[in-house]
Write an enzyme that holds these catalytic residues in place. Structure first.
Site, PDB file in Angstrom:
ATOM      1  N   VAL A  43      28.939  -4.605  -1.385  1.00 12.07           N
ATOM      2  CA  VAL A  43      28.660  -4.174  -0.021  1.00 12.07           C
ATOM      3  C   VAL A  43      29.747  -3.498   0.770  1.00 12.07           C
ATOM      4  O   VAL A  43      29.396  -2.845   1.392  1.00 12.07           O
ATOM      5  CB  VAL A  43      28.125  -5.400   0.866  1.00 12.07           C
ATOM      6  CG1 VAL A  43      29.352  -6.118   1.051  1.00 12.07           C
ATOM      7  CG2 VAL A  43      27.303  -5.009   1.992  1.00 12.07           C
ATOM      8  N   LYS A  44      31.036  -3.831   0.316  1.00  8.40           N
ATOM      9  CA  LYS A  44      32.189  -3.144   0.998  1.00  8.40           C
ATOM     10  C   LYS A  44      32.029  -1.535   0.857  1.00  8.40           C
ATOM     11  O   LYS A  44      33.036  -0.887   1.730  1.00  8.40           O
ATOM     12  CB  LYS A  44      33.417  -3.750   0.442  1.00  8.40           C
ATOM     13  CG  LYS A  44      33.314  -5.198   0.685  1.00  8.40           C
ATOM     14  CD  LYS A  44      33.995  -5.439   2.097  1.00  8.40           C
ATOM     15  CE  LYS A  44      34.148  -6.821   2.390  1.00  8.40           C
ATOM     16  NZ  LYS A  44      34.778  -7.121   3.477  1.00  8.40           N
TER      17      LYS A  44
END
Ligand SMILES: Cc1ncc(COP(=O)(O)O)c(C=O)c1O
Length: 453
Positions: A43-44
């Site tokens: 997700v980063k």
């Protein structure tokens, strides 16, 4: 032609996948937002690109500049992709406790990795903090990202992750639950969802050894809450600016062991190969299940990919060393393995003691179950026979029924070694096992010793 102009355009639009087996006792529908399909596998990527674009807009970084961040994993990978696509250099400052694989992965995507000793005070010039600060000061046209306090982090989730979840659930989401580290994910997604529907509950997953839960509930930053823990990616010993405590309705803490065990279960039982904080997050859902009803739609976010944890939570030795592996206990079937194909030696109650003695001799065994009308009615063993025959050798012609002891206990084939061991004692030298085919076998003290030693 349908194509993306660069890898950054493939970020987002991650799938929502229903969890089936692990949540079978949960009344609500539980959907996982699986972030592993982002190009950096986490997700980063979303917040890394947003932070870089924000820095460009604010003039913090100029073309050809250098991005500096203290990160070991997911954010570093996202920054590396952004740096490549946008033409920046990236320096990642890591503590030497991080695995070589993590450093090699960052180098693979072009980052310069600076390694600092873990065992020094923050003020020490060699420390991770001092080195990052010095590099940022010394390197011209450089920008120190600081994912904890850089609010572009949570903004990325407000602009992307939140709206995706709202659309994918057609506005039916009732609960969002996720592990909290920098706080970017929960705060950004939570703000967006609450703006659409203030009734959506936002639950954070915290670790034991982190300050979040207590701070949220009491407003006290309690240093006694801080101690080392194993779970990766979530929990903190600081209060990052990205955590918006007002958006969060509740925190639940998950143990290191549960997080590790549930990370493995997600892979094995759902086929969802994700990282350690995902294990914590799904365990968080289970811990909160009493709050959920059949009408609820829960979205749990899985941050990153399982491949980053193959040397840890997915490695049996690593799990065993920490006492995290639920060893599978041997069952009655395992214990009879060496003699499972041999018929059970038994006697009829009307046979003579002399027959019992010759059977013991022929089969080299020291106890024999006694049967009558197809039922186990007793037991003869060498210890009892020895004592009786020493006193009176003439009893050899008496029927067995005159000397037999109580019958042996019977266990199912699935009984485990602990249950079986408890039944065996000075008076009861063995137990009988009822097999699926209706036949019986025997487990003696020696079978147990053999299985343990
Ligand atoms: C694997 C993993 N899980 C969870 C988190 C926590 O996410 P956030 O920092 O958005 O709170 C992070 C990032 O810190 C992470 O890398």
């Amino acid at each position: 032609m349908k194509y993306y102009n660069n890898i950054l355009e493939t970020i987002g639009n991650t799938p929502l996948v229903k969890i089936n087996k692990l949540t079978k006792d949960v009344k609500a529908t539980v959907l996982a937002k699986v972030e592993t399909t982002n190009p950096g596998n986490s997700v980063k990527d979303r917040m890394a690109v947003k932070m870089v674009e924000d820095a460009e807009e604010k003039g913090w970084i100029k073309p050809g500049g250098t991005i500096i961040e203290g990160t070991s994993g997911n954010t570093g990978m996202g920054l590396a992709l952004a740096a490549i696509a946008k033409g920046y250099k990236l320096i990642c400052v890591l503590a030497d406790k991080q695995s070589k694989e993590k450093m090699d992965i960052l180098r693979a995507v072009g980052a310069e990795v600076v390694v600092c000793p873990t065992a020094v005070e923050p003020e020490d010039p060699r420390s991770y903090y001092s080195v990052s600060k010095r590099l940022a000061e010394e390197t011209p046209n450089s920008w120190y990202v600081n994912q904890y306090d850089n609010l572009a982090n949570r903004q990325a989730h407000y602009e992307q992750t939140g709206p995706e979840i709202w659309e994918q659930t057609e506005g039916k989401i009732t609960h969002f639950i996720v592990g909290v580290g920098t706080g970017g994910t929960i705060s950004g997604v939570g703000k967006y969802l609450k703006e659409q529907n203030p009734n959506v509950k936002i639950w954070g997953v915290d670790t034991y050894g982190s300050v979040f839960k207590k701070y949220h509930e009491t407003g006290i930053f309690d240093e006694n809450e801080i101690y080392p823990y194993i779970t990766e990616g979530i929990g903190e010993d600081i209060l990052p600016k990205n955590v918006d405590f007002d958006i969060i309705d509740h925190f639940t803490k998950v143990t290191d062991k549960d997080a590790a065990v549930y990370t493995r279960r997600l892979a094995r039982e759902e086929g969802i190969f994700v990282g350690n904080s995902a294990g914590a997050a799904i365990k968080g859902v289970l811990q909160m299940q009493d709050e959920l009803t059949e009408d609820d739609v829960v979205v749990v976010l899985f941050h990153d990919h399982g491949s980053r944890y193959v040397g840890k939570m997915f490695n049996d030795d690593w799990m065993r060393e920490r006492g995290f592996l639920e060893e599978e206990k041997k069952t009655a079937l395992d214990l009879i393995e060496s003699h499972a194909n041999l018929p059970l030696v038994s006697l009829m109650s009307e046979e003579l003691i002399s027959h019992a003695v010759s059977k013991m001799r022929d089969f080299k065994i020291s106890q024999i179950p006694v049967m009558k009308d197809g039922e186990f009615v007793g037991l003869v063993d060498d210890k009892t026979l020895f004592e009786l025959l020493i006193d009176n050798p003439n009893i050899v012609d008496d029927p067995i029924s005159t000397v037999m002891k109580d019958p042996l206990p019977v266990v199912e084939a699935s009984a485990n070694i602990d249950q079986i061991s408890k039944l065996i004692n000075r008076e009861t030298p063995a137990v009988l096992v009822k097999l699926e085919n209706g036949k019986y076998n025997i487990i003696t003290r020696y079978d147990i010793i053999d299985a343990i030693a």
